[in-house]
Scaffold this motif. Sequence first.
Motif, mmCIF file in Angstrom:
data_model
loop_
_atom_site.group_PDB
_atom_site.id
_atom_site.type_symbol
_atom_site.label_atom_id
_atom_site.label_comp_id
_atom_site.label_asym_id
_atom_site.label_seq_id
_atom_site.Cartn_x
_atom_site.Cartn_y
_atom_site.Cartn_z
ATOM 1 N N SER A 25 0.841 -1.193 0.000
ATOM 2 C CA SER A 25 0.000 0.000 0.000
ATOM 3 C C SER A 25 0.877 1.243 0.000
ATOM 4 N N TYR A 43 -6.045 6.700 -1.368
ATOM 5 C CA TYR A 43 -5.107 5.769 -0.738
ATOM 6 C C TYR A 43 -5.136 4.496 -1.575
ATOM 7 N N LEU A 45 -3.954 0.555 -2.789
ATOM 8 C CA LEU A 45 -3.582 -0.786 -2.347
ATOM 9 C C LEU A 45 -3.224 -1.569 -3.608
#
Length: 176
Positions: A25, A43, A45
Amino acid sequence: MKILIFLLFALFVSSLGVNAVSFSSDFLVNNTIELVAGSSRIYNLYLQNPTDQEIGIKIDYDKTFMKILDYREIYTLAPKEVAYKISFNVTAPNTPGIFQVGYTVSEVEPAGSGGGVPIRLKINRNFNLKIIKNPQKFYINYGYSAYAAIIIAFLLYVFWKNRNKKISTRKRKKFL
Protein backbone atom coordinates in the motif's frame (compact mmCIF):
# COMPACT_ATOMS: atom_id res chain seq x y z
CA MET A 1 20.76 -30.64 18.58
CA LYS A 2 17.51 -28.62 18.66
CA ILE A 3 19.11 -25.92 16.54
CA LEU A 4 20.25 -28.47 13.95
CA ILE A 5 16.72 -29.92 13.71
CA PHE A 6 15.26 -26.42 13.36
CA LEU A 7 17.74 -25.50 10.60
CA LEU A 8 16.98 -28.73 8.70
CA PHE A 9 13.25 -28.07 9.00
CA ALA A 10 13.68 -24.47 7.79
CA LEU A 11 15.76 -25.68 4.85
CA PHE A 12 13.08 -28.25 3.97
CA VAL A 13 10.25 -25.73 4.14
CA SER A 14 12.14 -23.16 2.05
CA SER A 15 12.76 -25.74 -0.68
CA LEU A 16 9.04 -26.36 -1.17
CA GLY A 17 8.65 -23.21 -3.28
CA VAL A 18 5.59 -21.89 -1.48
CA ASN A 19 3.99 -18.86 -3.12
CA ALA A 20 1.55 -16.64 -1.31
CA VAL A 21 -0.66 -13.79 -2.35
CA SER A 22 0.70 -10.48 -1.13
CA PHE A 23 -0.21 -6.83 -1.20
CA SER A 24 1.38 -3.46 -0.61
CA SER A 25 0.00 0.00 0.00
CA ASP A 26 0.96 3.66 -0.12
CA PHE A 27 3.57 4.72 2.44
CA LEU A 28 2.16 6.63 5.40
CA VAL A 29 4.39 8.66 7.72
CA ASN A 30 3.77 7.41 11.28
CA ASN A 31 1.04 5.18 9.81
CA THR A 32 -1.22 8.25 9.65
CA ILE A 33 -3.16 10.09 6.97
CA GLU A 34 -3.60 13.75 7.91
CA LEU A 35 -6.53 15.55 6.29
CA VAL A 36 -8.23 18.90 6.67
CA ALA A 37 -11.80 18.55 7.94
CA GLY A 38 -14.19 17.87 5.05
CA SER A 39 -11.49 16.99 2.50
CA SER A 40 -10.51 13.65 0.95
CA ARG A 41 -7.49 11.78 -0.39
CA ILE A 42 -6.81 8.70 -2.50
CA TYR A 43 -5.11 5.77 -0.74
CA ASN A 44 -3.90 2.93 -2.99
CA LEU A 45 -3.58 -0.79 -2.35
CA TYR A 46 -1.65 -3.04 -4.74
CA LEU A 47 -2.50 -6.76 -4.90
CA GLN A 48 0.10 -9.26 -6.17
CA ASN A 49 -0.33 -12.86 -7.31
CA PRO A 50 2.98 -14.75 -7.65
CA THR A 51 1.25 -18.13 -8.11
CA ASP A 52 0.59 -20.02 -11.33
CA GLN A 53 -3.17 -20.04 -10.71
CA GLU A 54 -5.92 -17.48 -10.89
CA ILE A 55 -7.03 -16.37 -7.41
CA GLY A 56 -9.88 -14.35 -5.93
CA ILE A 57 -9.45 -11.59 -3.37
CA LYS A 58 -12.15 -10.05 -1.19
CA ILE A 59 -11.67 -6.72 0.58
CA ASP A 60 -13.60 -5.70 3.68
CA TYR A 61 -13.06 -2.14 4.83
CA ASP A 62 -14.31 0.62 7.14
CA LYS A 63 -17.15 2.20 5.13
CA THR A 64 -17.41 5.14 7.54
CA PHE A 65 -14.33 6.92 6.20
CA MET A 66 -13.38 4.98 3.03
CA LYS A 67 -14.93 4.00 -0.27
CA ILE A 68 -13.41 1.84 -3.01
CA LEU A 69 -13.59 3.69 -6.30
CA ASP A 70 -14.04 0.61 -8.54
CA TYR A 71 -15.73 -1.75 -6.07
CA ARG A 72 -16.16 -5.45 -6.82
CA GLU A 73 -17.32 -8.23 -4.55
CA ILE A 74 -14.33 -10.37 -5.57
CA TYR A 75 -11.22 -9.19 -7.37
CA THR A 76 -9.83 -11.87 -9.70
CA LEU A 77 -6.06 -11.80 -10.14
CA ALA A 78 -4.44 -13.47 -13.12
CA PRO A 79 -1.45 -15.79 -12.62
CA LYS A 80 1.83 -13.92 -12.02
CA GLU A 81 0.03 -10.55 -11.87
CA VAL A 82 2.43 -8.07 -10.32
CA ALA A 83 0.35 -5.09 -9.21
CA TYR A 84 -3.44 -4.89 -9.36
CA LYS A 85 -4.32 -1.41 -8.07
CA ILE A 86 -7.30 -0.73 -5.82
CA SER A 87 -7.97 2.90 -4.88
CA PHE A 88 -9.74 4.01 -1.71
CA ASN A 89 -11.23 7.48 -1.41
CA VAL A 90 -10.57 8.41 2.24
CA THR A 91 -12.92 11.21 3.35
CA ALA A 92 -12.45 13.26 6.51
CA PRO A 93 -15.46 14.13 8.66
CA ASN A 94 -16.02 17.76 9.70
CA THR A 95 -15.04 17.11 13.32
CA PRO A 96 -11.32 17.21 14.17
CA GLY A 97 -9.79 14.21 15.94
CA ILE A 98 -7.90 10.97 15.39
CA PHE A 99 -9.77 7.93 14.08
CA GLN A 100 -8.62 4.36 13.48
CA VAL A 101 -9.39 3.08 9.98
CA GLY A 102 -8.84 -0.46 8.74
CA TYR A 103 -9.29 -2.96 5.95
CA THR A 104 -8.94 -6.71 5.53
CA VAL A 105 -7.64 -8.49 2.46
CA SER A 106 -8.70 -12.13 2.27
CA GLU A 107 -8.19 -14.81 -0.33
CA VAL A 108 -11.30 -16.61 -1.50
CA GLU A 109 -11.66 -19.75 -3.55
CA PRO A 110 -12.29 -18.92 -7.20
CA ALA A 111 -15.30 -20.44 -8.91
CA GLY A 112 -14.70 -23.93 -10.31
CA SER A 113 -11.51 -24.61 -8.34
CA GLY A 114 -10.56 -28.14 -7.40
CA GLY A 115 -10.81 -30.05 -4.16
CA GLY A 116 -8.42 -30.24 -1.26
CA VAL A 117 -8.09 -28.07 1.78
CA PRO A 118 -6.09 -25.00 0.80
CA ILE A 119 -4.72 -22.44 3.24
CA ARG A 120 -6.34 -19.07 2.58
CA LEU A 121 -4.60 -15.78 3.34
CA LYS A 122 -6.31 -13.11 5.46
CA ILE A 123 -4.46 -9.95 6.47
CA ASN A 124 -5.82 -6.99 8.42
CA ARG A 125 -4.24 -3.51 8.25
CA ASN A 126 -5.04 -0.40 10.29
CA PHE A 127 -3.93 3.20 10.03
CA ASN A 128 -4.78 6.45 11.78
CA LEU A 129 -6.86 9.19 10.19
CA LYS A 130 -5.96 12.53 11.76
CA ILE A 131 -8.44 15.33 11.06
CA ILE A 132 -7.15 18.88 11.53
CA LYS A 133 -8.89 22.26 11.31
CA ASN A 134 -8.51 24.21 8.09
CA PRO A 135 -5.56 26.59 8.59
CA GLN A 136 -7.05 28.99 6.01
CA LYS A 137 -10.15 29.63 8.15
CA PHE A 138 -10.48 31.80 11.25
CA TYR A 139 -11.91 30.02 14.29
CA ILE A 140 -13.29 31.68 17.42
CA ASN A 141 -12.72 29.96 20.72
CA TYR A 142 -15.82 30.92 22.69
CA GLY A 143 -14.24 29.95 26.00
CA TYR A 144 -11.54 32.59 25.59
CA SER A 145 -13.98 35.16 24.27
CA ALA A 146 -16.01 34.85 27.50
CA TYR A 147 -12.87 35.63 29.53
CA ALA A 148 -12.14 38.59 27.26
CA ALA A 149 -15.70 39.93 27.72
CA ILE A 150 -15.39 39.71 31.52
CA ILE A 151 -12.04 41.55 31.47
CA ILE A 152 -13.41 44.29 29.19
CA ALA A 153 -16.48 44.70 31.42
CA PHE A 154 -14.23 45.00 34.49
CA LEU A 155 -11.99 47.59 32.80
CA LEU A 156 -15.04 49.63 31.69
CA TYR A 157 -16.36 49.56 35.27
CA VAL A 158 -13.02 50.77 36.66
CA PHE A 159 -12.81 53.51 34.01
CA TRP A 160 -16.40 54.62 34.72
CA LYS A 161 -15.74 54.73 38.52
CA ASN A 162 -12.53 56.71 37.99
CA ARG A 163 -14.29 59.15 35.70
CA ASN A 164 -17.13 59.71 38.18
CA LYS A 165 -14.59 60.25 40.96
CA LYS A 166 -12.79 62.96 38.92
CA ILE A 167 -16.08 64.69 38.08
CA SER A 168 -17.16 64.72 41.75
CA THR A 169 -13.79 66.15 42.90
CA ARG A 170 -14.08 68.97 40.32
CA LYS A 171 -17.56 69.84 41.64
CA ARG A 172 -16.22 69.94 45.22
CA LYS A 173 -13.39 72.28 44.21
CA LYS A 174 -15.90 74.69 42.63
CA PHE A 175 -17.95 74.84 45.82
CA LEU A 176 -14.97 75.37 48.11
